[in-house]
Design a protein around this motif. Structure first.
Motif, PDB file in Angstrom:
ATOM      1  N   PHE A  19       1.552   0.311  -0.455  1.00 51.25           N
ATOM      2  CA  PHE A  19       2.409   1.413  -0.878  1.00 51.25           C
ATOM      3  C   PHE A  19       1.876   2.041  -2.170  1.00 51.25           C
ATOM      4  O   PHE A  19       1.879   3.267  -2.330  1.00 51.25           O
ATOM      5  CB  PHE A  19       3.843   0.931  -1.107  1.00 51.25           C
ATOM      6  N   LEU A  20       1.425   1.180  -3.079  1.00 51.37           N
ATOM      7  CA  LEU A  20       0.921   1.678  -4.365  1.00 51.37           C
ATOM      8  C   LEU A  20      -0.432   2.367  -4.203  1.00 51.37           C
ATOM      9  O   LEU A  20      -0.735   3.332  -4.911  1.00 51.37           O
ATOM     10  CB  LEU A  20       0.804   0.519  -5.358  1.00 51.37           C
ATOM     11  N   GLU A  21      -1.252   1.865  -3.273  1.00 48.04           N
ATOM     12  CA  GLU A  21      -2.594   2.431  -3.089  1.00 48.04           C
ATOM     13  C   GLU A  21      -2.584   3.693  -2.241  1.00 48.04           C
ATOM     14  O   GLU A  21      -3.276   4.675  -2.556  1.00 48.04           O
ATOM     15  CB  GLU A  21      -3.504   1.389  -2.439  1.00 48.04           C
ATOM     16  N   ARG A  22      -1.790   3.681  -1.157  1.00 45.90           N
ATOM     17  CA  ARG A  22      -1.840   4.775  -0.181  1.00 45.90           C
ATOM     18  C   ARG A  22      -0.603   5.662  -0.193  1.00 45.90           C
ATOM     19  O   ARG A  22      -0.648   6.809   0.274  1.00 45.90           O
ATOM     20  CB  ARG A  22      -2.006   4.205   1.233  1.00 45.90           C
ATOM     21  N   GLY A  23       0.505   5.103  -0.626  1.00 46.51           N
ATOM     22  CA  GLY A  23       1.775   5.795  -0.497  1.00 46.51           C
ATOM     23  C   GLY A  23       2.589   5.171   0.627  1.00 46.51           C
ATOM     24  O   GLY A  23       2.037   4.621   1.583  1.00 46.51           O
ATOM     25  N   TYR A  24       3.904   5.281   0.495  1.00 39.52           N
ATOM     26  CA  TYR A  24       4.790   4.642   1.473  1.00 39.52           C
ATOM     27  C   TYR A  24       4.636   5.253   2.867  1.00 39.52           C
ATOM     28  O   TYR A  24       4.484   4.545   3.863  1.00 39.52           O
ATOM     29  CB  TYR A  24       6.237   4.757   1.005  1.00 39.52           C
ATOM     30  N   GLU A  25       4.691   6.564   2.941  1.00 37.70           N
ATOM     31  CA  GLU A  25       4.657   7.233   4.244  1.00 37.70           C
ATOM     32  C   GLU A  25       3.332   7.010   4.969  1.00 37.70           C
ATOM     33  O   GLU A  25       3.282   6.984   6.192  1.00 37.70           O
ATOM     34  CB  GLU A  25       4.903   8.739   4.071  1.00 37.70           C
ATOM     35  N   GLN A  26       2.255   6.855   4.205  1.00 38.56           N
ATOM     36  CA  GLN A  26       0.928   6.715   4.802  1.00 38.56           C
ATOM     37  C   GLN A  26       0.637   5.274   5.236  1.00 38.56           C
ATOM     38  O   GLN A  26      -0.371   5.017   5.902  1.00 38.56           O
ATOM     39  CB  GLN A  26      -0.151   7.157   3.803  1.00 38.56           C
ATOM     40  N   THR A  27       1.492   4.345   4.883  1.00 39.08           N
ATOM     41  CA  THR A  27       1.294   2.939   5.232  1.00 39.08           C
ATOM     42  C   THR A  27       2.100   2.595   6.478  1.00 39.08           C
ATOM     43  O   THR A  27       3.289   2.900   6.555  1.00 39.08           O
ATOM     44  CB  THR A  27       1.732   2.028   4.073  1.00 39.08           C
ATOM     45  N   THR A  28       1.459   1.959   7.443  1.00 40.37           N
ATOM     46  CA  THR A  28       2.125   1.552   8.676  1.00 40.37           C
ATOM     47  C   THR A  28       2.338   0.036   8.684  1.00 40.37           C
ATOM     48  O   THR A  28       1.741  -0.697   7.899  1.00 40.37           O
ATOM     49  CB  THR A  28       1.296   1.938   9.910  1.00 40.37           C
ATOM     50  N   VAL A  29       3.177  -0.404   9.612  1.00 40.73           N
ATOM     51  CA  VAL A  29       3.379  -1.842   9.783  1.00 40.73           C
ATOM     52  C   VAL A  29       2.071  -2.513  10.175  1.00 40.73           C
ATOM     53  O   VAL A  29       1.763  -3.616   9.715  1.00 40.73           O
ATOM     54  CB  VAL A  29       4.468  -2.112  10.840  1.00 40.73           C
ATOM     55  N   ASP A  30       1.263  -1.838  11.006  1.00 43.82           N
ATOM     56  CA  ASP A  30      -0.033  -2.399  11.384  1.00 43.82           C
ATOM     57  C   ASP A  30      -0.925  -2.602  10.164  1.00 43.82           C
ATOM     58  O   ASP A  30      -1.661  -3.590  10.070  1.00 43.82           O
ATOM     59  CB  ASP A  30      -0.728  -1.485  12.394  1.00 43.82           C
ATOM     60  N   ASP A  31      -0.873  -1.674   9.219  1.00 44.78           N
ATOM     61  CA  ASP A  31      -1.654  -1.813   7.990  1.00 44.78           C
ATOM     62  C   ASP A  31      -1.206  -3.043   7.205  1.00 44.78           C
ATOM     63  O   ASP A  31      -2.024  -3.797   6.667  1.00 44.78           O
ATOM     64  CB  ASP A  31      -1.496  -0.572   7.108  1.00 44.78           C
ATOM     65  N   ILE A  32       0.102  -3.237   7.149  1.00 38.54           N
ATOM     66  CA  ILE A  32       0.653  -4.348   6.370  1.00 38.54           C
ATOM     67  C   ILE A  32       0.250  -5.694   6.968  1.00 38.54           C
ATOM     68  O   ILE A  32      -0.217  -6.597   6.257  1.00 38.54           O
ATOM     69  CB  ILE A  32       2.187  -4.232   6.278  1.00 38.54           C
ATOM     70  N   VAL A  33       0.428  -5.832   8.277  1.00 34.88           N
ATOM     71  CA  VAL A  33       0.121  -7.127   8.891  1.00 34.88           C
ATOM     72  C   VAL A  33      -1.385  -7.400   8.867  1.00 34.88           C
ATOM     73  O   VAL A  33      -1.818  -8.556   8.767  1.00 34.88           O
ATOM     74  CB  VAL A  33       0.663  -7.209  10.328  1.00 34.88           C
ATOM     75  N   ALA A  34      -2.190  -6.341   8.941  1.00 33.43           N
ATOM     76  CA  ALA A  34      -3.650  -6.529   8.874  1.00 33.43           C
ATOM     77  C   ALA A  34      -4.047  -7.085   7.502  1.00 33.43           C
ATOM     78  O   ALA A  34      -4.865  -8.007   7.404  1.00 33.43           O
ATOM     79  CB  ALA A  34      -4.365  -5.218   9.144  1.00 33.43           C
ATOM     80  N   LEU A  35      -3.470  -6.534   6.441  1.00 33.61           N
ATOM     81  CA  LEU A  35      -3.796  -7.012   5.107  1.00 33.61           C
ATOM     82  C   LEU A  35      -3.266  -8.427   4.883  1.00 33.61           C
ATOM     83  O   LEU A  35      -3.920  -9.255   4.226  1.00 33.61           O
ATOM     84  CB  LEU A  35      -3.211  -6.063   4.058  1.00 33.61           C
ATOM     85  N   ALA A  36      -2.084  -8.705   5.430  1.00 31.27           N
ATOM     86  CA  ALA A  36      -1.490 -10.036   5.270  1.00 31.27           C
ATOM     87  C   ALA A  36      -2.148 -11.071   6.169  1.00 31.27           C
ATOM     88  O   ALA A  36      -1.975 -12.279   5.961  1.00 31.27           O
ATOM     89  CB  ALA A  36       0.010  -9.976   5.545  1.00 31.27           C
ATOM     90  N   GLY A  37      -2.895 -10.611   7.188  1.00 32.34           N
ATOM     91  CA  GLY A  37      -3.575 -11.535   8.085  1.00 32.34           C
ATOM     92  C   GLY A  37      -2.661 -12.194   9.094  1.00 32.34           C
ATOM     93  O   GLY A  37      -2.880 -13.348   9.489  1.00 32.34           O
ATOM     94  N   VAL A  38      -1.624 -11.468   9.528  1.00 31.29           N
ATOM     95  CA  VAL A  38      -0.695 -12.001  10.531  1.00 31.29           C
ATOM     96  C   VAL A  38      -0.501 -10.946  11.622  1.00 31.29           C
ATOM     97  O   VAL A  38      -1.039  -9.843  11.551  1.00 31.29           O
ATOM     98  CB  VAL A  38       0.671 -12.360   9.900  1.00 31.29           C
TER      99      VAL A  38
END
Length: 236
Positions: free
Chosen positions: A27-46
């Motif tokens: 959210f801080l790097e890209r912005g909230y709207e530009q971040t997807t759930v797929d982006d989040i789980v990819a970074l978290a490794g799940v």
């Protein structure tokens, strides 16, 4: 062994915390709207299923602790004794929310800044605040059930507690979480209690033994009575 316990056993944060951390980094790097759930789980490794096991939506990952806090508040109010002064009790319940924010000032400030930028999150936050207010009002309605104006009094006091708490909390968040948030919140809640509480808290500059007598019409609206009390106490 569950996957979350396995992660924690490896010295890494539990999966839920890892998802929150990954989300806010994006959210801080890209912005909230530009971040997807797929982006989040990819970074978290799940996987996506792991995300939705903990959070029904992307909005919920921004407010990961409110459900727990609301449950704690509800339990706190349910455990009240009959001789607990009602207004003092709901003020103490509001302090549970403050404690949640103060546990992690950095995260709380980041969330505050993010919420101000995203209208959808602001609307979500308002719905959460409304649930806190309803919890306070429900307790007060039970305590004031025997009064003719019990429901009105309960709803007005619950709204006042939330407004006072949030006013002080947001001032602290706007300062980037510097200093002790509890002092400002205590001051704000003391104002509510001195106005509505059966055991009044004397405001700064007034001696505990001072007595204020206000004469008002029986049919006067509650807001007018409060205004007259404030005027008599020199708060206009």
């Amino acid at each position: 062994m569950s996957s979350e316990k396995a992660v924690a056993g490896n010295g890494k944060p539990p999966m839920r915390e890892a998802l929150v951390a990954a989300a806010f980094r994006l959210f801080l790097e890209r912005g909230y709207e530009q971040t997807t759930v797929d982006d989040i789980v990819a970074l978290a490794g799940v996987g996506r299923r792991s995300f939705f096991r903990y959070f029904p939506s992307k909005e919920d990952v921004v407010f990961p602790d409110h459900e727990r806090c609301l449950a704690d508040m509800t339990a706190f109010l349910a455990a009240s004794a009959d001789d607990d002064e009602p207004v003092r009790r709901v003020c103490d319940a509001a302090r549970l929310v403050l404690r949640m924010y103060a546990e992690n000032p950095t995260f709380s400030v980041q969330r505050y800044r993010l919420t101000k930028k995203v209208p959808g999150l602001r609307a979500y936050e308002l719905s959460v605040v409304w649930r806190y207010e309803r919890a306070l009002a429900a307790y007060l309605r039970r305590r004031f059930a025997a009064r003719r104006d019990g429901t009105l009094r309960a709803d007005v006091i619950a709204a006042a507690v939330v407004a006072a708490h949030n006013n002080a909390l947001r001032s602290w968040l706007r300062s980037d979480g510097r200093g002790e948030a509890s002092a400002a919140v205590d001051h704000a809640l003391a104002y509510v209690q001195s106005t509505f509480g059966e055991t009044a808290v004397p405001p700064a500059g007034q001696r505990a033994g001072d007595v204020v007598v206000v004469v008002s019409r029986r049919d006067a609206p509650l807001w007018r009575v409060v205004q007259e009390i404030e005027g008599a106490m020199g708060r206009t």
